[in-house]
Each structure stands twice: as C-alpha cells, then as structure tokens.
Write an enzyme that holds these catalytic residues in place. Structure first.
Site, PDB file in Angstrom:
ATOM      1  N   HIS A 101      29.804  34.160  14.741  1.00  0.00           N
ATOM      2  CA  HIS A 101      29.793  34.917  13.489  1.00  0.00           C
ATOM      3  C   HIS A 101      30.780  36.082  13.532  1.00  0.00           C
ATOM      4  O   HIS A 101      31.310  36.492  12.498  1.00  0.00           O
ATOM      5  CB  HIS A 101      28.383  35.403  13.163  1.00  0.00           C
ATOM      6  CG  HIS A 101      27.549  34.308  12.596  1.00  0.00           C
ATOM      7  ND1 HIS A 101      26.628  33.634  13.333  1.00  0.00           N
ATOM      8  CD2 HIS A 101      27.573  33.725  11.372  1.00  0.00           C
ATOM      9  CE1 HIS A 101      26.083  32.693  12.583  1.00  0.00           C
ATOM     10  NE2 HIS A 101      26.639  32.724  11.388  1.00  0.00           N
ATOM     11  N   GLU A 150      22.972  21.644   7.609  1.00  0.00           N
ATOM     12  CA  GLU A 150      23.572  22.144   8.856  1.00  0.00           C
ATOM     13  C   GLU A 150      22.749  21.771  10.083  1.00  0.00           C
ATOM     14  O   GLU A 150      22.977  22.284  11.173  1.00  0.00           O
ATOM     15  CB  GLU A 150      23.823  23.652   8.784  1.00  0.00           C
ATOM     16  CG  GLU A 150      22.617  24.483   8.412  1.00  0.00           C
ATOM     17  CD  GLU A 150      22.922  25.977   8.299  1.00  0.00           C
ATOM     18  OE1 GLU A 150      23.991  26.415   8.720  1.00  0.00           O
ATOM     19  OE2 GLU A 150      22.054  26.689   7.775  1.00  0.00           O
ATOM     20  N   ASP A 206      27.147  25.207  12.262  1.00  0.00           N
ATOM     21  CA  ASP A 206      25.873  24.859  12.900  1.00  0.00           C
ATOM     22  C   ASP A 206      25.724  23.352  13.042  1.00  0.00           C
ATOM     23  O   ASP A 206      25.153  22.876  14.030  1.00  0.00           O
ATOM     24  CB  ASP A 206      24.702  25.443  12.100  1.00  0.00           C
ATOM     25  CG  ASP A 206      24.479  26.898  12.454  1.00  0.00           C
ATOM     26  OD1 ASP A 206      24.504  27.212  13.663  1.00  0.00           O
ATOM     27  OD2 ASP A 206      24.318  27.716  11.543  1.00  0.00           O
ATOM     28  N   CYS A 221      31.016  24.687   3.531  1.00  0.00           N
ATOM     29  CA  CYS A 221      31.266  26.123   3.631  1.00  0.00           C
ATOM     30  C   CYS A 221      31.426  26.575   5.075  1.00  0.00           C
ATOM     31  O   CYS A 221      31.625  27.757   5.335  1.00  0.00           O
ATOM     32  CB  CYS A 221      30.161  26.922   2.942  1.00  0.00           C
ATOM     33  SG  CYS A 221      28.561  26.704   3.690  1.00  0.00           S
TER      34      CYS A 221
HETATM   35  C1  PEP Z   1      27.644  27.110   9.077  1.00  0.00           C
HETATM   36  O1  PEP Z   1      26.738  27.020   9.903  1.00  0.00           O
HETATM   37  O2  PEP Z   1      28.635  26.348   9.041  1.00  0.00           O
HETATM   38  C2  PEP Z   1      27.601  28.181   8.060  1.00  0.00           C
HETATM   39  C3  PEP Z   1      28.423  28.192   7.038  1.00  0.00           C
HETATM   40  O3  PEP Z   1      26.700  29.169   8.224  1.00  0.00           O
HETATM   41  P1  PEP Z   1      26.821  30.292   9.367  1.00  0.00           P
HETATM   42  O4  PEP Z   1      28.190  30.157  10.002  1.00  0.00           O
HETATM   43  O5  PEP Z   1      26.641  31.601   8.712  1.00  0.00           O
HETATM   44  O6  PEP Z   1      25.727  29.944  10.297  1.00  0.00           O
HETATM   45 MG    MG Z   2      24.877  28.116   9.637  1.00  0.00          MG
END
Ligand code: PEP
Ligand code: MG
Length: 559
Positions: free
Chosen positions: A187, A429, A453, A500
C-alpha cells in the site's frame, strides 16, 4: 559517487538530500519493574529531552519557516513536561509498577482520548499533539533518534520500510522515497504512485544510515539511485527528467478525449484515490471518474476514528469536486498492513488472512453504520457508489446491503437527503469470490477486481514481502483465468466489471482486458493520460491476435 540499484515502484526523477527515518520504538509492553525511583528518573529525563528537542525545532522553524510552525513545536515542548501528563504517567508507574515506556505511552493514549472526545475541533486536534509528544518521549526512552523532518526543502526519505500511515504523515515534505525492503504491490507503493512521489524499494543493505544528509538523484522508474552525483551524472538525471516532462506534454493531445479504441470500443479510465485532496490530481490528469476511493486512509491519517461528520465532509468534498463524475467509495478496508491503533485490533499470526476489509466492518457494526451514513449523505452532493472489499461469500454481501437499507430507512426517517439509486458493488479480490462470481453477480450492481490481493491470495504470495518478486506474477495464467471467469460471470448477469488493482495500469495488459471485455480500468492519476493514449492508439487486429495468444497460452499451460 555511490550507485545503488533497487526496484522502481513509482516512476519519476527526484533529487534532494537524504533524510533517514529511524525505526520507531516498538509498542511498549507492561514489564514489571522493582526500582520505581529509577523508572521515574528515566521518565523525567526522557520528558526533559523531548522538551529540549521540541524547543530546538521551534527555534529552527522561527528562523527558517515562520512563526506558525514554530508555535506548534513550542506548544508541544510545553506538553512534554505538562503537569497533568507527568502526574498521570507517574501515577501509572506507581499503580502498575511497570516500565517508564509503558507509563509514557499509556498516559499519552489516555489524555489524547479525553481531548479527542471534546466537542471543539481545536481541542480534538490537540489529541494528535499529545500522541506525537508521547511517541517522542517513548522514542527517547528507547534510544531512537528524532523522527521529525525539519528540513525547509523537500527531502528524499530513506527508511528500512515505511508504513502507509507514515507516508501520509510525511507526504508534504518528500520529493522521493527509498526503502531497503518493500514491494511494488504494498500500500505504501500504491500511495506513492497515487501521490506522484518517485519511489525505489528493495535497496537492502546498500542503503546506509550514514548517507543521511547526502545529496542523491533517483529514478523511480528504473530503480537507479546515485549518491553524491558528479556534475555529469546530475545532468543526465536532469535530462531524463526533461524527457519525461516532454512525454507528458505530448500526452496532452489526448486530454479531453474519450476512452475509445479506434474500432469504437469504450473502456472507461477512472482514478484511484486515498483522500479528498487527491481529487486535484484526478482533475489535473483529466480523470472523469473515481473507480476506487480507499476510505481507510482517512482513518489512518487520523489519531482517532473519524466521526460521521468528518467522513461526510471528506466524501462529499470528493463527490462535489468531481462535477457529476462517479465516485466509488470503498468501505473501510482496515486490517492486514493497514492498522489504526485506536481500533485496538488483536495481534494476528497471519493478518492478511485475518480480520480485514468487510470482516472488520461486519464485526464492528457501529463503525460500519457510521461510515455508511456518511457515504449515503454524501450521495446527495454528487454521484456516489459504495463498494465492499474482501468479499468471500454471498451472505457477507447480503449483510452489507442490509446495513445499507438500515441506513436508508434511518435517513428517510430523519428527512436527510441521499441518492435512492446509489449502486452497491463488490471487490473481486479473493479466490472464493472468483469461484462464486456467478452467485455474487446476482447480489451486486458491479464488480471491481482488486488484482493486488487477488494475485496475493491466488499465488499464496505475500504482497508486502520482498524477495518474492519472481513468484508474485500478476500475469500468471491462474490470475488471468480468474479475471476472465469474473468477467464472464459479470456479463452473464448483465453487470459491469472493472479492474482497480495495479495491473489496470500495466500497458502489457490492455489487449487482454479488451479481449475479456473489461468495462473499466481504475488507475493512479498520473497513469490516466498514458493509458488513454494507448487505448486510442490501438488497432483491432492486435486484439484478435492477443485473444489467440491468450487462448494458446492457456491451452499450453494445461498440457
Ligand atoms: C487490490 O487488492 O487490488 C485493491 C485494489 O485493493 P488494495 O490494494 O487497497 O488492497
Ligand atoms: Mg485489496
């Protein structure tokens, strides 16, 4: 000159002095102590030292940055030796017969909680100061050096690794980021890309604390870092920076254009954000919608759980600034690497498999309810949708939607306006969500695939850990087939599907996304124009050949 090579995780060239962020003191445990007088003396010395450090900072600010910043540190210096704090910390020492570390931290938390509960926003903000000061006293007790970036100029922040909350805390003072550990899917890396901060991770032992204060040039694309560059090297970095700016200038040609392929297929490009302030970057990069608002960063940036009003302000600010462009607000995805102390989550052996995302929200209904109220109220200020993270089962979606209905009934009863047609979508995810995508598609208004994820869980490969790059392959056939399964299930049920995760911005993936019929890609703001240019520039024959190649690759894998 010293050359270092790491992994580029957020592109861009940066230049500046290195500021080395020391590892903060670990959380204090309640250790029994017999010599109370010695502990009291340690506590007093750490408080005096904190006050002296803060006074020195206030003085430096007064000379270099003006009185507002100086007053802040001067007030903190007084807090460090404040009578009620000292009394409470000493009281804890005597009652619990514990270490000075535990007393310093606990007293800080208790007093901060009192301030946070006050009505006045000014008093609430003092809670952060108290936490900061208590953290400084704790660092002094543990012998950890100072962590305030006191340079007038933006610095290149160097650290062993950096928590997302720390990046948020220091973001206005950074021109670049270097870490020894880390991965491109963490993150922290995602945030750096969203904020447009060049970043290199995985530098290991080559990144030494002795480099603090040295000038450095870095390339967040290639992962190249040069310490004490000579004139020729610095000029080469400067030239690269100019070239990148020129490329950005050329991309201006697609500003204001639709996200449509030459053969007429629409693939909407949206943005990922983590705070309402990021909307400026979305508008500057010509993003028309927000496909993922990671709401948990509001919670991480604050020392206490944001109130309904604070959340409403943030969500409605984003919704109204987007001028009718849709904003998909993902409900709190706390847990795993995103921890907020005030929730006091128990320690877990495998936090990525623990109480995170929707699991947290369903086990803390009051937190979830407050957030949903804020989101629904914000839907009166623009086009808002809700999205639930970490879904693995149909019952979770049903419980989330029931919570939404409760909020709607409450707002109706209170006469508070909201959008009755607000859409509720889910993130795909987890492997389970792919395998039951058909059932889930009947419960949700849209899907958005979180490939970060999804890759982690399908390949059983920690997204945070370094040293796993070879294994953490988002192009793995298992991940691609999961994407296709989810897309087929969505389309069979007549709902839209977006991506995303970070894979959405991968230029090598565009043809695949088009081939499986992905409807929307949500990316960090700096990636919008390059992606739009690629979408608009492609040819239909390429798609056909990629469909063939994907099929062949799948068949070969199966053999
Ligand atoms: C993901 O897991 O791809 C996602 C968009 O959510 P995050 O990266 O915030 O876990
Ligand atoms: Mg995620």
């Amino acid at each position: 000159m010293i050359f270092m090579q790491g992994k580029g995780i957020s592109s861009g060239i940066a230049k500046g002095n290195i500021y080395f962020l020391p590892c903060p003191a670990p959380a204090a445990h309640k250790i029994p102590v017999s010599d109370m007088e010695a502990e009291k003396a340690r506590l007093a010395a750490a408080q005096e030292k904190a006050a002296a450090q803060l006074e020195e900072l206030a003085e430096k600010c007064r000379r270099e940055a003006g009185s507002e910043c100086a007053d802040l540190f001067a007030a903190q210096a007084m807090l460090a030796v404040d009578e009620s704090y000292t009394e409470r910390a000493r009281g804890i020492l005597e009652e619990e017969r514990c270490s000075a570390e535990y007393a310093a931290e606990t007293a800080g938390k208790e007093i901060a909680a009192v301030f946070a509960a006050m009505d006045s926003a000014y008093m609430q903000a003092r809670a952060d100061d108290i936490r900061d000061v208590a953290g400084r006293i704790l660092n002094n007790l543990a012998g950890v050096p100072d962590t305030v970036i006191d340079s007038g100029e933006p610095v290149i922040l160097a650290a062993d690794e950096l928590a997302p909350s720390e990046l948020v805390r220091h973001k206005s003072r950074l021109s670049g980021l270097l870490t020894r550990k880390g991965s491109g899917d963490s993150h922290t890396a995602i945030l750096a890309r969203t904020m447009g901060i060049p970043a290199v991770c995985g530098l290991g032992g080559s990144l030494k604390e002795a480099y603090a204060g040295h000038m450095c040039c870095m390339d967040g694309g290639t992962g190249q870092v040069v310490l004490d560059p000579d004139g020729i090297t610095a000029a080469a970095f400067e030239q690269k920076d100019q070239e990148q700016r020129e490329r950005e200038r050329l991309l201006e040609a697609v500003r204001g254009q639709r996200d449509v392929t030459p053969d007429g297929r629409e693939l909407t490009v949206c943005c990922n954000i983590s705070s309402p302030e990021d909307v400026d970057a979305v508008l500057a990069s010509d993003g028309h919608e927000i496909g993922l608002f990671r709401s948990e960063f509001l919670f991480l940036a604050s020392g206490d759980c944001p109130t309904e009003e604070e959340q409403f302000c943030a969500y409605s600010a984003a919704a109204s600034a987007m001028n009718g462009g849709r904003v998909v607000i993902r409900t709190l995805d706390i847990g795993s690497d995103k921890q907020a102390d005030y929730f006091r989550l128990p320690e877990e052996q495998n936090p990525a498999l623990g109480v995170r995302g929707v699991r947290f929200c369903l086990s803390r209904p009051e937190v979830f309810h407050t957030q949903l109220r804020a989101i629904y109220r914000a839907s009166a200020c623009g086009k808002v949708a809700v999205m639930f993270p970490m879904i693995t089962s149909v019952w979770e979606v049903r419980e989330c939607r029931r919570a939404c209905r409760e909020v709607m009934a409450e707002l109706d009863a209170e006469g508070i306006p909201y959008d009755r047609d607000i859409e509720t979508g889910i993130m795909i995810e987890t492997p389970a969500s792919v395998l039951i995508a058909g059932e889930l598609a009947r419960e949700a208004d849209f899907f958005s695939v979180g490939t970060n994820d999804l890759t982690q869980y399908i390949l059983a490969c920690d997204r945070q850990a370094d040293g796993l790059d070879r294994f953490r392959d988002s192009h793995h056939p298992a991940v691609l087939r999961a994407l296709k399964m989810a897309a087929d299930a969505a389309h069979a049920a007549g709902i839209r599907i977006g991506v995303c995760g970070e894979l959405a911005a991968d230029p090598e993936m565009l043809e695949f996304f088009l081939a499986i019929g992905i409807d929307e890609l949500s990316v960090a703001p700096p990636a919008v124009l390059p992606l739009r240019a690629q979408i608009r520039g492609r040819h239909s024959e390429q798609t056909d050949s990629v469909i063939c190649e994907t099929k062949n690759a799948g068949e070969n894998e199966q053999e």
